[in-house]
Design a protein around this motif. Structure first.
Motif, short mmCIF file in Angstrom:
data_model
loop_
_atom_site.label_atom_id
_atom_site.label_comp_id
_atom_site.label_asym_id
_atom_site.label_seq_id
_atom_site.Cartn_x
_atom_site.Cartn_y
_atom_site.Cartn_z
N UNK A 40 0.83 -1.21 0.00
CA UNK A 40 0.00 0.00 0.00
C UNK A 40 0.87 1.26 0.00
N UNK A 41 1.92 1.28 0.79
CA UNK A 41 2.78 2.46 0.85
C UNK A 41 3.58 2.63 -0.44
N UNK A 42 3.92 1.54 -1.09
CA UNK A 42 4.61 1.65 -2.39
C UNK A 42 3.66 2.26 -3.42
N UNK A 43 2.40 1.82 -3.41
CA UNK A 43 1.41 2.41 -4.32
C UNK A 43 1.24 3.90 -4.03
N UNK A 45 3.47 5.89 -2.85
CA UNK A 45 4.66 6.61 -3.31
C UNK A 45 4.70 6.74 -4.83
N UNK A 46 4.20 5.72 -5.54
CA UNK A 46 4.28 5.74 -7.01
C UNK A 46 3.15 6.58 -7.60
N UNK A 47 1.94 6.36 -7.16
CA UNK A 47 0.77 7.08 -7.70
C UNK A 47 -0.02 7.68 -6.54
N UNK A 48 0.49 8.69 -5.88
CA UNK A 48 -0.23 9.25 -4.73
C UNK A 48 -1.56 9.87 -5.09
N UNK A 49 -1.69 10.36 -6.33
CA UNK A 49 -2.94 10.97 -6.74
C UNK A 49 -4.09 10.00 -6.79
N UNK A 50 -3.82 8.69 -6.91
CA UNK A 50 -4.87 7.69 -6.92
C UNK A 50 -5.40 7.39 -5.52
N UNK A 51 -4.62 7.70 -4.50
CA UNK A 51 -4.98 7.34 -3.13
C UNK A 51 -5.44 8.56 -2.33
N UNK A 52 -4.71 9.66 -2.46
CA UNK A 52 -5.02 10.84 -1.66
C UNK A 52 -6.28 11.53 -2.16
N UNK A 53 -7.20 11.89 -1.27
CA UNK A 53 -8.44 12.54 -1.71
C UNK A 53 -8.25 14.03 -2.03
N UNK A 54 -7.17 14.64 -1.52
CA UNK A 54 -6.95 16.07 -1.73
C UNK A 54 -5.49 16.30 -2.15
N UNK A 55 -5.25 17.48 -2.66
CA UNK A 55 -3.88 17.88 -2.94
C UNK A 55 -3.17 18.21 -1.63
N UNK A 94 10.03 9.65 1.76
CA UNK A 94 10.44 8.77 2.85
C UNK A 94 10.92 7.42 2.33
N UNK A 95 10.16 6.82 1.42
CA UNK A 95 10.57 5.54 0.85
C UNK A 95 11.81 5.69 -0.03
N UNK A 96 11.90 6.80 -0.73
CA UNK A 96 13.08 7.04 -1.57
C UNK A 96 14.34 7.15 -0.73
N UNK A 97 14.23 7.83 0.41
CA UNK A 97 15.38 7.93 1.31
C UNK A 97 15.79 6.56 1.82
#
Length: 294
Positions: A40-43, A45-55, A94-97
């Protein structure tokens, strides 16, 4: 006349396959849950716009410091930003670090340790004395010193964290190479005329990677924790979209009036580190020859 069953081969008459059990143990459930958290956290990080409801940069003055609700699952911060969206978008840095620091530190330490253990002699002594000096400094303190010296940025944070992990990877890789290079199959390969580089590439290195890979897997969670600590102290990534540690630092002044700003980013860090450790423990069990041969 003998009984017909006595004439059956042993593998057909006496050796029975154990019944397959579909019951999942607690360790399997923990592993599946850990894999779901990491996935879930990888998704995110890759496509945050698909998960986050707001900017993550959208501010709403009418929604300042709102507690968790249906509209804002994890509440809002002092700018009216959605905390859940901040966590989702902050997972990328965070994941990139975590990944980049493990790659840089693991490759550097692994190469040094493998070279030192396989070559031996005065080269091994010099490299190990340097590694021992670095190991006297805690990794978090070394990362703090380097990050403070070269300034806060994504690349600098990765380099600072990687520098603190190099000694551990070098020691683990060296110990594995030393134990493998004196085994019988390596001696046999040397006796038939194989070159030193071929022996190292075909025999020593592949049989030395298992503990190193387990340590690198668990190191991802540790690196994320260290990176979040640097961001919390103001030495991490400075961007418009904050990472988990920066969100924690920004919300600590509102802990008594808006506990959710600090609590949920902290839970995200804790869950990811716990999930990585569970996966690393299972990987260690799978790669352990004593358990796999049982």
């Amino acid at each position: 006349m003998k009984d017909a069953t006595a004439l059956k081969p042993l593998w057909k008459s006496e050796r029975k396959r154990p019944a397959r059990s579909w019951h999942l143990g607690a360790s399997d459930l923990f592993l599946y849950a850990a894999e779901l958290v990491v996935l879930f956290l990888i998704v995110c990080a890759i496509v945050p716009g698909w998960v986050a409801p707001y900017s993550p940069t959208m501010m709403d003055a009418a929604q300042l410091l709102q507690p968790p609700s249906v509209k804002h699952l994890l509440g809002t911060d002092y700018f009216g930003r959605d905390v859940f969206s901040l966590i989702v978008y902050g997972s990328r840095d965070s994941l990139l670090i975590g990944l980049a620091s493990v790659i840089v530190g693991g490759l550097t330490g692994g190469i040094l340790g493998a070279f030192s253990g396989y070559i031996g002699g005065w080269i091994d002594q010099v490299i190990m004395r340097i590694i021992e000096v670095l190991m006297t400094i805690p990794g978090i303190l070394l990362a703090l010193a380097i990050a403070a010296a070269i300034g806060p940025s994504l690349i600098n944070v990765v380099l600072a964290i990687a520098a603190g992990t190099i000694p551990r990877y070098a020691r683990v890789m060296r110990s594995q190479v030393l134990s493998v290079k004196n085994r019988a199959f390596v001696t046999a390969s040397r006796s038939i005329g194989s070159t030193g580089f071929r022996i190292f590439r075909k025999h020593v290195l592949p049989n030395s990677l298992a503990p190193f890979l387990v340590m690198a897997t668990i190191g991802i969670g540790t690196s994320i924790l260290t990176g979040s600590g640097l961001s919390f102290l103001g030495l991490g990534v400075i961007k418009e979209i904050p990472d988990w540690g920066t969100v924690l630092a920004q919300g600590r002044g509102y802990l008594t009036v808006a506990w959710w700003i600090c609590t949920f980013p902290g839970l995200a860090i804790a869950l990811f580190v716990l999930a990585i450790n569970i996966i690393g423990d299972r990987l260690r069990d799978k790669l352990d020859p004593r358990k796999s041969g049982a």
